[in-house]
Scaffold this motif. Structure first.
Motif: not given
Length: 286
Positions: A124, A152-154, A161, A156-157, A159
């Protein structure tokens, strides 16, 4: 080609790749000192390997660095568990602006397994194909894809915006520095989000909050205490800068030690404040 010329060429190739390798190692470890040690070990291995068998030097060295980092993370994991107070990654100043690996994401990466972290970063962040990642971490491509997806799921928040415009971020950092040092709590309160939190890393070597300070009211009280301390022992602004991808500043405290402050800004408000006071993490800034 003479053996001496081959050695010179090999060293030159490594020198060109050195910044990229440091980036990989730092993203994996969160420590400038450890990243430099890992890359130096990779250099030693590069110089003693049979380079006639290496078709892609960059891939070879990146693979070496990643594997060394994975080995180190097993012991580093234990060290983090015994760390005194909140742990923050070493501050990186005004570098790596081309990617979005900011300090909050570095902290989120700490919750991943070493293999998840490697797969996520290599795919990524550094854009490698899963076939290449599979060779690097010695798992098949499908497993690497799953590792990256879980990671990525862990994270995600964590990163960002959106990237804050550079000058706007530095202006907010300047205003925060002025208000926090002068004790202008009205101005300070207007900058903070309702759920703002403070994380201070002293590493048990310099005074710092033992736990994160959470919520605007608690942070305001905390800042009021700091303002009274700054009034008696004034700190000096070294410069405004982006600290690990976030706007902030470097200061020199009354005792001569450096400190960094990084501000996570969302919708124009400061949502998190990250302060590093541990002198071991600031040596590279002197």
């Amino acid at each position: 080609m003479s053996a001496n010329q081959d050695t010179v060429d090999a060293a030159g190739t490594f020198k060109l790749l050195h910044p990229k390798l440091i980036r990989v190692a730092y993203r994996m470890l969160g420590s400038v000192h450890d990243a430099e040690d890992i890359v130096q070990e990779a250099f030693a291995r590069w110089m003693t390997t049979d380079r006639r068998e290496v078709r892609e030097p960059e891939a070879f060295m990146r693979r070496t660095v990643t594997r060394l980092c994975l080995d180190l993370l097993k012991s580093a994991r234990h060290q983090r568990e015994t760390y005194l107070g909140p742990w923050l990654p070493d501050p990186i100043v005004d570098e790596y602006e081309e990617d979005d690996v900011t300090l909050p994401l570095m902290l989120a990466l700490e919750r991943l397994t070493p293999l998840e972290r490697a797969a996520f970063l290599l795919h990524d962040v550094f854009g490698l194909a899963f076939d290449e990642i599979a060779l690097t971490i010695e798992r098949d491509a499908a497993a690497c894809r799953q590792l990256a997806a879980r990671a990525r799921a862990h994270v995600r928040g964590a990163r960002p915006r959106f990237q804050i415009e550079r000058q706007r971020g530095l202006d907010i950092a300047q205003a925060f520095y002025a208000a926090s040092r002068s004790g202008d709590l009205t101005a300070l309160g207007e900058m903070l989000a309702a759920d703002v939190n403070v994380h201070a890393d002293g590493g048990g070597k310099r005074p710092a909050a033992a736990e994160p300070v959470v919520g605007c009211e608690a942070v305001m009280k905390f800042q009021a205490q700091l303002a009274s301390m700054f009034g008696a022992d004034e700190s000096r602004l070294i410069r405004l800068a982006f600290i690990s991808g976030l706007p902030g500043f470097i200061t020199q405290e009354a005792d001569g030690e450096f400190s960094t402050t990084a501000l996570d800004i969302e919708d124009g408000k400061i949502s998190a404040i990250y302060v590093i006071r541990n002198p071991d993490k600031l040596k590279h800034l002197h």
